[in-house]
Design an enzyme around this catalytic site. Sequence first.
Site, PDB file in Angstrom:
ATOM      1  N   ARG A 248       0.676   5.801  -1.766  1.00 28.14           N
ATOM      2  CA  ARG A 248       0.278   7.119  -1.247  1.00 28.14           C
ATOM      3  C   ARG A 248       0.244   7.070   0.278  1.00 28.14           C
ATOM      4  O   ARG A 248       0.497   6.016   0.885  1.00 28.14           O
ATOM      5  CB  ARG A 248      -1.073   7.536  -1.819  1.00 28.14           C
ATOM      6  CG  ARG A 248      -2.230   6.723  -1.264  1.00 28.14           C
ATOM      7  CD  ARG A 248      -3.568   7.152  -1.840  1.00 28.14           C
ATOM      8  NE  ARG A 248      -4.653   6.679  -1.001  1.00 28.14           N
ATOM      9  CZ  ARG A 248      -5.939   6.746  -1.321  1.00 28.14           C
ATOM     10  NH1 ARG A 248      -6.298   7.254  -2.471  1.00 28.14           N
ATOM     11  NH2 ARG A 248      -6.867   6.310  -0.489  1.00 28.14           N
TER      12      ARG A 248
ATOM     13  N   TYR B 214     -13.298  -2.672  11.387  1.00 28.79           N
ATOM     14  CA  TYR B 214     -11.958  -2.059  11.344  1.00 28.79           C
ATOM     15  C   TYR B 214     -11.213  -2.305  12.660  1.00 28.79           C
ATOM     16  O   TYR B 214     -10.047  -2.722  12.663  1.00 28.79           O
ATOM     17  CB  TYR B 214     -12.095  -0.558  11.072  1.00 28.79           C
ATOM     18  CG  TYR B 214     -10.773   0.159  10.853  1.00 28.79           C
ATOM     19  CD1 TYR B 214     -10.143   0.140   9.616  1.00 28.79           C
ATOM     20  CD2 TYR B 214     -10.155   0.867  11.891  1.00 28.79           C
ATOM     21  CE1 TYR B 214      -8.936   0.800   9.412  1.00 28.79           C
ATOM     22  CE2 TYR B 214      -8.949   1.532  11.693  1.00 28.79           C
ATOM     23  CZ  TYR B 214      -8.339   1.495  10.457  1.00 28.79           C
ATOM     24  OH  TYR B 214      -7.134   2.153  10.259  1.00 28.79           O
TER      25      TYR B 214
ATOM     26  N   SER C 278      -3.442   0.320  14.510  1.00 29.42           N
ATOM     27  CA  SER C 278      -4.146   1.597  14.681  1.00 29.42           C
ATOM     28  C   SER C 278      -4.483   1.733  16.160  1.00 29.42           C
ATOM     29  O   SER C 278      -4.596   0.722  16.866  1.00 29.42           O
ATOM     30  CB  SER C 278      -5.446   1.590  13.862  1.00 29.42           C
ATOM     31  OG  SER C 278      -6.281   2.673  14.243  1.00 29.42           O
TER      32      SER C 278
ATOM     33  N   VAL D 120      -2.961  -7.476  -1.795  1.00 25.55           N
ATOM     34  CA  VAL D 120      -2.356  -8.268  -0.712  1.00 25.55           C
ATOM     35  C   VAL D 120      -3.336  -9.293  -0.124  1.00 25.55           C
ATOM     36  O   VAL D 120      -2.915 -10.192   0.608  1.00 25.55           O
ATOM     37  CB  VAL D 120      -1.802  -7.382   0.438  1.00 25.55           C
ATOM     38  CG1 VAL D 120      -0.644  -6.521  -0.049  1.00 25.55           C
ATOM     39  CG2 VAL D 120      -2.890  -6.553   1.090  1.00 25.55           C
TER      40      VAL D 120
ATOM     41  N   GLY E 215       0.837  -1.201   0.000  1.00 29.04           N
ATOM     42  CA  GLY E 215       0.000   0.000   0.000  1.00 29.04           C
ATOM     43  C   GLY E 215       0.868   1.246   0.000  1.00 29.04           C
ATOM     44  O   GLY E 215       0.519   2.248   0.630  1.00 29.04           O
TER      45      GLY E 215
ATOM     46  N   ILE F  56      -4.230  10.572  11.382  1.00 30.65           N
ATOM     47  CA  ILE F  56      -3.202  11.157  10.522  1.00 30.65           C
ATOM     48  C   ILE F  56      -3.871  11.692   9.261  1.00 30.65           C
ATOM     49  O   ILE F  56      -4.763  11.036   8.701  1.00 30.65           O
ATOM     50  CB  ILE F  56      -2.141  10.097  10.112  1.00 30.65           C
ATOM     51  CG1 ILE F  56      -1.691   9.243  11.321  1.00 30.65           C
ATOM     52  CG2 ILE F  56      -0.956  10.780   9.438  1.00 30.65           C
ATOM     53  CD1 ILE F  56      -0.971   9.963  12.420  1.00 30.65           C
TER      54      ILE F  56
END
Length: 272
Positions: free
Chosen positions: A16, A179, A166, A59, A13, A212
């Site tokens: 970016r 998530y 995270s 992936v 990933g 972020i």
Amino acid sequence: MNRLQGATALITGGARGLGAQIARRFAEEGARVVVNDLNLDAAEACAEELGGTAIGCDVSDSQAVHEMFELVASSEGRLDILVNNAGISGMEGDDSAQERFREMMEQGASEQAGARPPILDVADVHWQRMFDVHMNGTFYCSREAVRIMCNLGLSDSGGRIINMGSIMGTFGRNGGTAYCSAKAAILGFTRSLAHELAPANIRVNAIAPGFIYTDMTKPFEAMHPQLEAQTPMGRLGDPDDIAWAAVYLASDEAKFMTGQTVSPNGGWYMSQ
Ligand SMILES: NC(=O)c1ccc[n+]([C@@H]2O[C@H](COP(=O)([O-])OP(=O)(O)OC[C@H]3O[C@@H](n4cnc5c(N)ncnc54)[C@H](O)[C@@H]3O)[C@@H](O)[C@H]2O)c1
């Protein structure tokens, strides 16, 4: 400078956001970078800027991941560092999901009382994709990386695997079951793999970023002032806040670190 001289690093990933900034800092520190992404054109643009190479691959596809690492082994002849960074919010391109998320984040507990529990609207396909990309992708890539590291040999610095968790891997949030669970799984995987690989001189650590500013969080710009106000350091993070943590974990400065989670988050969450 030169903290990663002579090392080859694959960043998933990496086209970016956090992955691209990690690739940039790794290249500045002397690493040769292989940039993976679903978006091959963007990965190629990033790799070209850094004098590295790009590989397009999902992936979450075990066979495609196997082929990607075969290509790395044959073209690079080594692999020292893997950063499992590829990830999704699960709300990409879905305006109504983003709107629901914004509303939930803005509501207090009293406004949420009696509301329909968000888990009722989590479709199997959404749940599975979240785990496929985050957890399965991390597993497939780590397994292939370890095979190469063990077969082709390592320098004295050893192998290094860095998994992107995270703060949501330990902090539960309303509407975030998929998530948060996928990120929590990555943190457990990190600790277990670290145990397994210490005898092979491969260190495994995780980064658990706070909020972020990237393309992933851009749709929630309206919430940023609220998040900044909740953050003791008064701002959202920028990709470099994470990239420098990755450089540290990949460097010899972290040679006694394994199985750990480093969490740059401005103090928003202090319980990693
Ligand atoms: N931005 C944040 O606030 C934040 C906070 C905590 C954790 N994270 C995690 O950091 C990582 C990077 O986040 P970001 O903000 O840079 O996101 P981003 O959306 O800007 O970049 C993610 C990159 O991953 C790629 N990708 C997505 N699915 C892929 C797949 N199946 N195979 C290969 N590539 C794939 C995308 O094409 C994209 O280039 C993610 O794992 C994310 O969950 C981000």
